[in-house]
Design a protein around this motif. Structure first.
Motif, mmCIF file in Angstrom:
data_model
loop_
_atom_site.group_PDB
_atom_site.id
_atom_site.type_symbol
_atom_site.label_atom_id
_atom_site.label_comp_id
_atom_site.label_asym_id
_atom_site.label_seq_id
_atom_site.Cartn_x
_atom_site.Cartn_y
_atom_site.Cartn_z
ATOM 1 N N VAL A 163 0.887 -1.166 0.000
ATOM 2 C CA VAL A 163 0.000 0.000 0.000
ATOM 3 C C VAL A 163 0.919 1.210 0.000
ATOM 4 N N GLN A 164 0.913 1.969 -1.093
ATOM 5 C CA GLN A 164 1.836 3.092 -1.265
ATOM 6 C C GLN A 164 1.153 4.427 -1.018
ATOM 7 N N ASN A 165 1.647 5.137 -0.016
ATOM 8 C CA ASN A 165 1.221 6.496 0.258
ATOM 9 C C ASN A 165 2.445 7.406 0.168
ATOM 10 N N LYS A 167 3.844 9.380 2.252
ATOM 11 C CA LYS A 167 4.700 9.419 3.439
ATOM 12 C C LYS A 167 5.057 8.043 3.985
#
Length: 306
Positions: A163-165, A167
Motif C-alpha cells: 500500500v503506497q502512500n 509518506k
C-alpha cells in the motif's frame, strides 16, 4: 564508493547475468558515475497497483511458486551469498516431484562468514533438531511470529500486499495481517528501540523502492530457515524492482552486521503478481503440536487486550 557499489562494479565487469533487470539496474547505477545507492530521479514503481485484487506470491528463479525449502536466491557471481544447507544434512523441500521425503532445515554452521558466537549458536540449534530434542526447527511465521527483516520476505504460503502512500509504504502479509511500515524520509530516528521489523526508511531511485532498516530485535529473529542469527547492529538495505512489465517483483538485499558476519551478505528473492481477494488467516487457530514434536510454542497473551 560503497562496498555495495564496489561489489556490483566487480560483478558487472565480469559480465554477470542475474535474475531479470535488477542486476542491470544496479550495474547501470554504478557505471553512471556515482555509487549504486546515490539518489537519482525516476518514476515511482506501481508496486501496489490495485491492492484490492492484486498481491505478490513468492516464486523460485524458474517462475514456479516457492515452497518450503526454497530459500534465498543467489546474488551475482563475486558477491557473498546466503548461508546454505549443511553438507552432511542436505535440505529436501516440498518442491521435489519425485516424492522424496521432506527433510528438516539444518544450516551450515561451519560457513566461514560466521563469527564464532553465531556459528556456535547455529550448531546448538542444529543439535537440538538432530538429537530429537526439538522435533521441528523454529520457523518464525509457521509458529505465528513475525519473520523480521529480511526473513519475512521468504514466506511462501500466503501472499503479501503493498500500500503506497506519499509518506508511508505499507507491506502487509495476509498471514496474521502482519504489517511493516516504510517511512519515506531520509533520516532515521535518533533513538531507535529494537523491534520485530525495526525502523525502515525508504526512497524511490531508478524506478526502484530502496529501503534502509535498522533497530532490529534479536529475539527469535533470523535471516532464514537455517536460523542464521544477527545482532542489533545489523543494517539491511533492500531494493525492490518490477520486471517483465510489472508481472514480477524482485528484491536485492544487503545484510551488514560486522558483529555476526565477516563480510556483508547479499541475498535475492522474487515474486509474481497474483490476482485474488484478501482472505483472513489467523495463524494461532488450530496450530497445536498434534504429533508431539516438541515444537516451539506459539505466542500466548498473558493478559486480555481489552
Amino acid at each position: 564508493m560503497s562496498m555495495f557499489a564496489e561489489a556490483v562494479r566487480g560483478s558487472c565487469a565480469r559480465g554477470v547475468h542475474w535474475i531479470g533487470a535488477l542486476a542491470f539496474g544496479a550495474c547501470a547505477a554504478v557505471f553512471a558515475g556515482g555509487g549504486a545507492l546515490a539518489q537519482t530521479s525516476g518514476k515511482i514503481p506501481e508496486l501496489a497497483s490495485n491492492p484490492s485484487v492484486s498481491s505478490w506470491v513468492r516464486v523460485r528463479a524458474d517462475g514456479r511458486n516457492a515452497l518450503y525449502g526454497d530459500g534465498w536466491l543467489d546474488p551475482p557471481a563475486g558477491m557473498r551469498g546466503p548461508i546454505k544447507t549443511h553438507p552432511d544434512h542436505p535440505l529436501q523441500g516440498n518442491n521435489d516431484r519425485r516424492g522424496r521425503q521432506v527433510t528438516l532445515a539444518i544450516g551450515d554452521h561451519m560457513d566461514p562468514i560466521l563469527k564464532p558466537w553465531a556459528a556456535e549458536q547455529m550448531r546448538q540449534s542444529n543439535e537440538e533438531v538432530l538429537t530429537g530434542k526439538r522435533g521441528m526447527p523454529f520457523l518464525a511465521t509457521s509458529r505465528c511470529y513475525p519473520g523480521s527483516v529480511p526473513g519475512q520476505l521468504l514466506w511462501t504460503t500466503e501472499p503479501f500486499y503493498f500500500v503506497q502512500n506519499p509518506k508511508v509504504v505499507h507491506m502487509v502479509w495476509q498471514r496474521d495481517s502482519l504489517s511493516r511500515r516504510i517511512y519515506m524520509t531520509d533520516k532515521h530516528s535518533e533513538n531507535v528501540k529494537p523491534s520485530w521489523f525495526g525502523e525502515s526508511i525508504g526512497r524511490y531511485e531508478n524506478d526502484e523502492l530502496v529501503v534502509d532498516t535498522i533497530g532490529l530485535s534479536t529475539k527469535l529473529s533470523f535471516l532464514d530457515m537455517f536460523r542464521t542469527p544477527h545482532t542489533e547492529k545489523m543494517r539491511v538495505t533492500e531494493r525492490y524492482k518490477l520486471t517483465q512489465d510489472g508481472k514480477f517483483l524482485e528484491a536485492f538485499v544487503k545484510v551488514d552486521d560486522p558483529d555476526t558476519f565477516n563480510e556483508p551478505m547479499y541475498l535475492a528473492t522474487r515474486w509474481r503478481r497474483f490476482q485474488g481477494d484478501w482472505h483472513e488467516f489467523i495463524c494461532a487457530e488450530n496450530n497445536d503440536d498434534k504429533f508431539s514434536h516438541n515444537m516451539f510454542p506459539i505466542p500466548t497473551a498473558d493478559k486480555p487486550d481489552f
